[in-house]
Enzyme design. Structure first.
Site, PDB file in Angstrom:
ATOM      1  N   GLU A 153      11.567 -10.007   2.355  1.00  0.00           N
ATOM      2  CA  GLU A 153      11.458 -11.262   3.101  1.00  0.00           C
ATOM      3  C   GLU A 153      10.024 -11.567   3.549  1.00  0.00           C
ATOM      4  OE1 GLU A 153      14.517 -11.867   6.160  1.00  0.00           O
ATOM      5  OE2 GLU A 153      15.816 -10.567   4.934  1.00  0.00           O
TER       6      GLU A 153
ATOM      7  N   LEU B 203      10.064  -7.702  -4.236  1.00  0.00           N
ATOM      8  CA  LEU B 203       9.894  -8.691  -3.171  1.00  0.00           C
ATOM      9  C   LEU B 203      10.883  -8.487  -2.031  1.00  0.00           C
ATOM     10  CD1 LEU B 203       9.451 -11.890  -5.395  1.00  0.00           C
ATOM     11  CD2 LEU B 203       7.693 -10.320  -4.555  1.00  0.00           C
TER      12      LEU B 203
ATOM     13  N   MET C 168       0.038 -10.575   6.938  1.00  0.00           N
ATOM     14  CA  MET C 168      -0.771  -9.834   7.904  1.00  0.00           C
ATOM     15  C   MET C 168      -0.304  -8.388   8.071  1.00  0.00           C
ATOM     16  SD  MET C 168      -3.503 -11.044   9.204  1.00  0.00           S
ATOM     17  CE  MET C 168      -3.645 -10.290  10.839  1.00  0.00           C
TER      18      MET C 168
ATOM     19  N   GLN D 165      -6.550  -5.845   4.477  1.00  0.00           N
ATOM     20  CA  GLN D 165      -6.654  -6.521   3.181  1.00  0.00           C
ATOM     21  C   GLN D 165      -7.021  -8.001   3.364  1.00  0.00           C
ATOM     22  OE1 GLN D 165      -3.878  -5.851  -0.321  1.00  0.00           O
ATOM     23  NE2 GLN D 165      -2.940  -7.669   0.551  1.00  0.00           N
TER      24      GLN D 165
ATOM     25  N   ASP E 153      -0.743  -6.337   5.844  1.00  0.00           N
ATOM     26  CA  ASP E 153      -1.968  -5.715   5.349  1.00  0.00           C
ATOM     27  C   ASP E 153      -3.162  -6.453   5.951  1.00  0.00           C
ATOM     28  OD1 ASP E 153      -0.752  -3.788   3.405  1.00  0.00           O
ATOM     29  OD2 ASP E 153       0.038  -5.652   2.590  1.00  0.00           O
TER      30      ASP E 153
ATOM     31  N   MET F 176       2.743  -7.236  -5.717  1.00  0.00           N
ATOM     32  CA  MET F 176       3.053  -6.147  -6.643  1.00  0.00           C
ATOM     33  C   MET F 176       4.566  -6.097  -6.890  1.00  0.00           C
ATOM     34  SD  MET F 176       0.240  -3.219  -6.153  1.00  0.00           S
ATOM     35  CE  MET F 176       1.021  -2.301  -4.830  1.00  0.00           C
ATOM     36  N   GLY F 177       5.266  -7.173  -6.545  1.00  0.00           N
ATOM     37  CA  GLY F 177       6.692  -7.240  -6.825  1.00  0.00           C
ATOM     38  C   GLY F 177       7.531  -6.459  -5.831  1.00  0.00           C
TER      39      GLY F 177
ATOM     40  N   ARG G 137       7.657  -0.224   0.156  1.00  0.00           N
ATOM     41  CA  ARG G 137       7.717   1.239   0.196  1.00  0.00           C
ATOM     42  C   ARG G 137       8.796   1.767   1.140  1.00  0.00           C
ATOM     43  NH1 ARG G 137       1.790   0.750  -0.581  1.00  0.00           N
ATOM     44  NH2 ARG G 137       1.265   1.824  -2.543  1.00  0.00           N
TER      45      ARG G 137
ATOM     46  N   HIS H 160       7.356 -11.218   1.558  1.00  0.00           N
ATOM     47  CA  HIS H 160       6.890 -12.043   0.433  1.00  0.00           C
ATOM     48  C   HIS H 160       7.565 -13.404   0.468  1.00  0.00           C
ATOM     49  CE1 HIS H 160       6.697  -7.808  -1.288  1.00  0.00           C
ATOM     50  NE2 HIS H 160       5.435  -8.213  -1.416  1.00  0.00           N
TER      51      HIS H 160
END
Lengths: 293, 293
Positions: A36, A34, A149, A154, A151, A31-32, A188, A38
């Site tokens: 580290e 970004l 990991m 997910q 998430d 979801m952008g 977040r 990502h």
């Protein structure tokens, strides 16, 4: 690096790539905004794949009412700079219109795994995730897809979808990445005030203390660990605990209350979700009882 | 013709076919007990595609409790003979274990389109259809998939799934095929007693009379047509009407009660479902108001 904004253009480019034998295709859906975490996924994809595709799309259907879809942090220029640095071949940035030209009537939903942890506090969230990831898999047709990991639920849910629906992609779970002081990286985290940021360390501290307790034998069962997690985290006065759970992973099933965790033959996840004001943070560690055997 | 029973073997064969440029791949998914309706799909696929794949799988998750999953007619030898005759390249006959090695936790569900007509009488039916068709599409990766308009709602639902999930297959709806006396062909027709078989003609008779009424102007609105369908069908003493509806197609939305059908600019479907004893039959015709303009 190519920046592509339409599905049609992406399909054309991926056909070209495939016909030239520039595979396998590695895919990192995000979801952008970004960080580290990502970055580590992109690096792994770069090492393993001939073509690396990054997608950036803040997916509205995985946000519930009152959640932070509108305010979710966005910085396209910075994201593209990072993507370029990490050696991404194709950055796919579809518009809302491109992904949802009409209100989506089709939902891909995984049951059981989605009823607890974040699924319990965020009803419909995982349906939104599996639906958009299914769409993206159908568009990109990757050989490998990389997920953090951080998430963990997910990852388990997406792996279940891939297995159940006979998708040919291989899901690669990658380690959670932390700030130097232990806070799990998250887009977040920018929401946190300086004081919340300090207290947010309670999550990783609670998890590593619990892991140590299990290993050393001072914490034996799931209820003991859960109690310990709660007691450490609740020392942070701003922390409102959503959950602190010990489950089998990736099944996400309960461990029986009297089982000695260190004697189990399966992997266990210690997972927490805590709100600081409006900001909801999650963190987890895996415990592999037989890892040292 | 190759007979293949495992997903892995099918994938290997399809890779071979694709690498040899023997496409496009045409796919006809069925539950077997083939009749001329299926035959017409296979013929069309044969004309348009380099490789024709037929699947035969009686999909348990699209049958409700108390429906006819156990007794659904099966005749593999006869089906394979027909497939051979129609020029099928690959007959895919997976076992239950192959399609559902563990209870499936992932569901592909289309909303709105599935709440009325057969969806209303068969809750969960279409979720079972879209889930298995999604799996089969992921396994076969066809360029074209052929479906009979006998199951018009199924065609609309699958097209919606394909659009919403960005599947690259092209859905080809093919005309409903009838017995000489007008009865819509269906694997379930074998359930009918001779008397039920006679009375089952009321479906196609009601539909063609209604179509004639609309064209000639004696039936003007949707409620008039519905009333007419019900009155014709209920002359068959064994018929228990499930529904008799007039809707826009493929949207499956209501036509306003006072609209003159012959003045609409959209296609309309007249659809009926009728039970004879335990056997539930469906039939439909499309009405295209501007077809003759």
């Amino acid at each position: 690096m190519q920046i592509i904004r339409t599905i049609q253009a992406l399909r054309t480019e991926l056909s070209r790539v495939t016909s030239k034998g520039m595979g396998p295709i590695g895919f990192v859906p995000t979801m952008g905004y970004l960080h580290e975490g990502h970055g580590s996924l992109l690096e792994r994809a770069r090492m393993e794949c001939g073509t690396v595709v990054l997608s950036i799309f803040v997916n509205p259907i995985q946000f519930g009412p009152g959640e932070d879809f509108e305010t979710y942090p966005r910085d396209e220029a910075r994201d593209l700079h990072i993507a370029e640095e990490k050696g991404v071949d194709i950055a796919f940035l579809p518009t809302m219109e491109e992904m949802y030209p009409q209100p989506v009537k089709t939902k891909v939903a995984v049951s059981e795994l989605t009823t607890l942890l974040c699924g319990a506090s965020r009803p419909g969230h995982f349906d939104g995730v599996t639906t958009v990831v299914n769409k993206l898999f159908n568009i990109v047709k990757p050989h490998y897809a990389y997920f953090g990991m951080k998430d963990a639920q997910q990852v388990a849910v997406i792996q279940q979808m891939v297995t159940d629906l006979n998708l040919e992609v291989q899901v690669i779970p990658c380690p959670l990445v932390r700030e130097q002081d232990g806070l799990a990286m998250s887009s977040r985290n920018v929401y946190l005030s300086p004081e919340e940021r300090r207290q947010a360390l309670s999550l990783s501290q609670a998890l590593s203390a619990a892991l140590e307790g299990i290993t050393k034998g001072s914490l034996r069962t799931a209820p003991e660990v859960q109690e310990h997690l709660r007691s450490v985290i609740s020392k942070a006065p701003l922390a409102q605990i959503d959950y602190a759970e010990v489950l089998l992973f990736p099944q996400l099933q309960a461990v029986s209350d009297d089982a000695t965790l260190s004697s189990l033959s399966e992997t266990v996840i210690l997972a927490v979700a805590v709100k600081f004001g409006k900001t909801r943070l999650i963190d987890n560690v895996l415990y592999q009882p037989k890892a040292g055997v």
